[in-house]
Design a protein around this motif. Structure first.
Motif, PDB file in Angstrom:
ATOM      1  N   GLN A 290      18.731  23.818  -7.324  1.00  0.00           N
ATOM      2  CA  GLN A 290      17.279  23.863  -7.120  1.00  0.00           C
ATOM      3  C   GLN A 290      16.909  23.639  -5.660  1.00  0.00           C
ATOM      4  OE1 GLN A 290      16.110  20.901 -10.215  1.00  0.00           O
ATOM      5  NE2 GLN A 290      14.629  22.466 -10.810  1.00  0.00           N
ATOM      6  N   TYR A 291      17.614  22.714  -5.023  1.00  0.00           N
ATOM      7  CA  TYR A 291      17.288  22.368  -3.643  1.00  0.00           C
ATOM      8  C   TYR A 291      18.525  22.554  -2.774  1.00  0.00           C
ATOM      9  CZ  TYR A 291      13.839  19.955  -6.495  1.00  0.00           C
ATOM     10  OH  TYR A 291      12.894  19.671  -7.436  1.00  0.00           O
ATOM     11  N   ASP A 292      18.377  23.359  -1.731  1.00  0.00           N
ATOM     12  CA  ASP A 292      19.485  23.532  -0.808  1.00  0.00           C
ATOM     13  C   ASP A 292      19.813  22.190  -0.151  1.00  0.00           C
ATOM     14  OD1 ASP A 292      20.932  25.887   0.870  1.00  0.00           O
ATOM     15  OD2 ASP A 292      20.465  24.178   2.157  1.00  0.00           O
ATOM     16  N   PRO A 293      21.085  21.759  -0.134  1.00  0.00           N
ATOM     17  CA  PRO A 293      21.440  20.448   0.441  1.00  0.00           C
ATOM     18  C   PRO A 293      20.938  20.266   1.866  1.00  0.00           C
ATOM     19  CG  PRO A 293      23.296  21.358  -0.759  1.00  0.00           C
ATOM     20  CD  PRO A 293      22.256  22.432  -0.728  1.00  0.00           C
ATOM     21  N   TYR A 294      20.956  21.338   2.658  1.00  0.00           N
ATOM     22  CA  TYR A 294      20.484  21.232   4.033  1.00  0.00           C
ATOM     23  C   TYR A 294      19.016  20.822   4.062  1.00  0.00           C
ATOM     24  CZ  TYR A 294      19.052  22.397   8.750  1.00  0.00           C
ATOM     25  OH  TYR A 294      18.530  22.327  10.020  1.00  0.00           O
ATOM     26  N   ILE A 295      18.213  21.393   3.178  1.00  0.00           N
ATOM     27  CA  ILE A 295      16.782  21.092   3.177  1.00  0.00           C
ATOM     28  C   ILE A 295      16.536  19.632   2.821  1.00  0.00           C
ATOM     29  CG2 ILE A 295      14.644  21.536   1.904  1.00  0.00           C
ATOM     30  CD1 ILE A 295      15.265  24.448   1.939  1.00  0.00           C
TER      31      ILE A 295
END
Length: 548
Positions: A290-295
Motif C-alpha cells: 500500500q505504501y512505498d517504503p521510501y515514502i
C-alpha cells in the motif's frame, strides 16, 4: 540595600493591576505553586522587556495593600525536608538564580522574590514552562504565539545548541554503533579510518557533536530515552496511532530517542498490507505494498528534521484503515507552499534545523536535501495512486499518503495526454479530489483546455474526460443545457396545470451539475423560472406557476 527594595515594593504596589511580570500573594501555599510562578514571571518579564519578574508575599492582590505575611522562606521546607530555595533551583530549567529578600514595611513582614527574565530559552518548572495570561498562570504550550516570541532570542539553529550538562554517557551505545555502520556504508573511502576513531571523533566527523560537546541533535538522533530531559521544554517523541474507518482509535504506541532507531520501529508498526489492482493491458493483477517504503521513510524523516521542537509538540503518525497515512509535525512550512518545493530545481536556501538535517543526511536518514518530497510525488504518480496531500495551516505540516488507487483508468489515461507538466498533474489532482486551486493554476489549466467551470466549482474539461473515458461523469458534473431544463418545466406544467417552485426543485435538482452546491442549485432554479417568465412562457399567480 534594604531601602532600595523597600522603594521597589512601594513602586510595585502602585501598578494598576498584576502584570505578566508581577504577582502579589498574601501567604505561602505550596512549593509547587512558587515554582510555577517563578517560571511564569521569568517568561513574562522576557516577553515584556523587563529585566526581572517579581513575586511579592505580604500584599493583598485585589487592593495591593501591604498586609504582611507569615511566610518565612528560610525556615520553610519543601518535600523531603529539603530547603525551599535549593528545592526550587533544582527543579527549574535552565537554572536561574533568583534572589529572596525579607523586609519590614510599616512593621509588616514582606517577602520579595526577584526573578531574572528568561533569555535564550523559556524557563520551565518540573519540565513545563508557564506564562502569565492576565493575572492567571497558564501552561506556555497552550499559547504558541508567546512561545515563539520567547524563542526568538535564541541562536538561529536550535538543533546545533549545546546541552552543556549532557555527556557521551547520555547517548545510546547501540545507536552509536548503528550510526557508525551507516556512516561507513555511505562513505566507503573512510571505512578503514572509521574503525580507528573513538566515539567522540566519529560524532564530530559525522557532524552530530561540536568539538566533543553534545548537541540537541545528538540527543534527538542518538540519545538514551531518559536523556530527552536535557531538551526540556522541547520534546523528542513520536506517537503512532491506528484508527478504524470510523475514526475511532484502536491502538497506539509512543517512541522516544534515539530517533535513528525509532525510525525503523515506527515503520514496523505500520501495517503495510498488500494491494492488488489490474495493470493496463493485462488480465493478471499487479500486487504492491500500500505504501512505498521510501515514502514512509521520507515523510517521517521530514517530520523529524523539520519539526519546530521549541513549540513542545509531538510528531504523530496516524494510520487509518481507509488506506491512508497521516504524518504531522509542529512548525510553519518554511518554503510556504509545496509547489515551491516541487517546481524549483534548486534546494531551499534555509531550513529550520540545518545542523539536524545535515546530520540526518550523513546518517542516510534523508535524501540529499530538497529532493525527497519531489521523489514522493513521482513514486505515487508512477503507481497511479493519488498524489500526497499537504495541509500547511495552523502552524504545522500535515501530509496524507493514500495507499490505494482512487480511479485507476483516469490516472493511467491522464498520464498519456500530451503536454502535461508536473504542475498540471498536481493541479488536476486537486480538481479530481474537489480541492481548491489558485487562480494561477486555474488559468494555466484553462489555457490548455484541461478544466471548465467557475471559481470553486472547477471540473475536468470535456477533452480530458474524452481521453479518460469519463464522458458520463463529465455530463453529471457539467449538467444539461438550458433547453433541456425549460422543456422539463413545460412538460411538468402540461401534465399538472400548475406547480410551486419546490416542485421544480424536486424535478431539477438531480439533473443539475453534481459540482453545484444545494444553494447554487436553488438559485439556478429560481433564475431559470424568471428567465422563462421574461420570455412569456410561464407566469406566476396565487403562489404557483402556470403556462401562458
Amino acid at each position: 540595600m534594604s531601602n532600595h527594595y523597600q522603594s521597589l515594593i512601594l513602586s510595585l504596589i502602585q501598578q494598576p493591576t498584576e502584570q505578566e511580570w508581577l504577582e502579589f500573594k498574601h501567604n505561602f501555599h505550596s512549593p509547587e505553586e512558587i515554582g510555577k510562578r517563578i517560571s511564569a514571571l521569568a517568561n513574562g518579564a522576557c516577553l515584556t522587556g523587563k529585566k526581572f519578574g517579581y513575586l511579592v508575599f505580604g500584599v493583598e492582590d485585589e487592593t495591593h495593600d501591604i498586609v504582611g505575611t507569615s511566610f518565612n522562606p528560610k525556615t520553610k521546607k519543601a518535600k523531603g525536608n529539603e530547603d525551599l530555595e535549593h528545592w526550587l533551583i533544582e527543579r527549574l530549567s535552565p537554572k536561574i538564580h533568583f534572589t529572596i529578600h525579607e523586609l519590614q514595611i510599616d512593621g509588616k513582614a514582606v517577602v520579595l522574590f526577584e526573578i531574572p527574565a528568561a533569555t535564550d530559552t523559556p524557563v520551565s518548572f518540573l519540565h513545563e514552562p508557564y506564562i502569565r495570561i492576565g493575572s492567571v498562570t497558564k501552561l506556555l504550550k497552550h499559547y504558541p504565539d508567546q512561545s515563539r516570541k520567547l524563542w526568538q532570542n535564541q541562536a538561529d539553529d536550535w538543533s546545533a545548541e549545546i546541552c552543556y550538562e549532557a555527556a557521551l554517557e547520555d547517548l545510546d551505545p547501540h545507536a552509536i554503533a548503528v550510526a557508525r555502520q551507516v556512516f561507513a556504508d555511505k562513505n566507503k573511502r573512510l571505512a578503514e579510518d572509521i574503525q580507528d576513531w573513538d566515539d567522540i571523533t566519529f560524532l564530530n566527523k559525522a557532524k552530530i557533536t561540536i568539538r566533543g560537546q553534545i548537541t540537541n541533535t545528538a540527543i534527538i538522533l542518538l540519545g538514551l530515552p531518559e536523556s530527552t530531559y536535557f531538551l526540556s521544554p522541547a520534546q523528542a517523541h513520536i506517537t503512532w496511532i491506528l484508527k478504524g474507518v470510523d475514526g475511532i482509535e484502536k491502538d497506539y504506541e509512543h517512541f522516544s530517542s534515539p530517533f535513528l532507531l525509532a525510525l525503523d520501529d515506527v515503520y514496523k508498526k505500520i501495517r503495510n498490507l498488500n494491494y492488488r489492482y489490474m495493470a493496463s493491458g493485462s488480465l493478471f493483477p499487479e500486487e504492491v505494498k500500500q505504501y512505498d517504503p521510501y515514502i514512509i521513510r521520507e515523510a517521517l524523516s521530514n517530520a523529524i528534521g523539520h519539526q519546530d521542537y521549541r513549540l513542545g509538540g509531538r510528531i504523530t503518525v496516524v494510520e487509518k484503515e481507509d488506506s491512508t497515512l497521516l504524518f504531522q509535525n509542529s512548525g510553519e512550512f518554511i518554503p510556504k507552499t509545496i509547489e515551491n518545493v516541487l517546481l524549483q530545481d534548486a534546494p531551499e536556501t534555509s531550513y529550520r534545523n540545518p545542523f539536524l538535517v545535515n546530520a540526518m543526511v550523513n546518517l542516510n536518514m534523508m535524501d540529499t536535501i530538497g529532493s525527497g518530497i519531489k521523489k514522493m510525488y513521482q513514486i505515487q504518480r508512477k503507481r497511479f495512486f493519488p498524489l500526497p496531500d499537504y495541509d500547511l495551516t495552523h502552524e504545522r505540516v500535515r501530509v496524507k499518503i493514500t495507499g490505494k488507487v482512487l480511479d485507476q483508468e483516469y490516472a493511467k489515461k491522464l498520464a498519456t495526454v500530451d503536454n502535461l507538466t508536473l504542475h498540471d498533474i498536481i493541479a488536476l489532482d486537486k480538481v479530481q479530489k474537489g480541492q481548491a486551486i489558485t487562480e494561477d493554476e486555474a488559468d494555466a489549466l484553462r489555457k490548455k483546455s484541461l478544466i471548465e467551470g467557475r471559481k470553486n466549482s472547477y471540473m475536468i474539461a470535456a477533452d480530458i474526460a474524452k481521453h479518460t473515458d469519463q464522458q458520463a461523469e463529465y455530463m453529471l458534473l457539467k449538467g444539461l443545457n438550458e433547453e433541456y431544463y425549460e422543456a422539463a418545466v413545460i412538460e411538468l406544467l402540461k401534465q399538472f396545470g400548475q406547480a410551486s417552485r419546490s416542485d421544480f426543485e424536486k424535478l431539477l435538482f438531480n439533473k443539475l451539475p453534481d459540482i453545484m452546491t444545494d444553494e447554487q442549485k436553488f438559485h439556478k432554479v429560481k433564475n431559470l423560472l424568471q428567465k422563462m417568465k421574461k420570455k412569456n412562457i410561464i407566469y406566476f399567480e396565487n403562489k404557483v406557476w402556470k403556462l401562458v
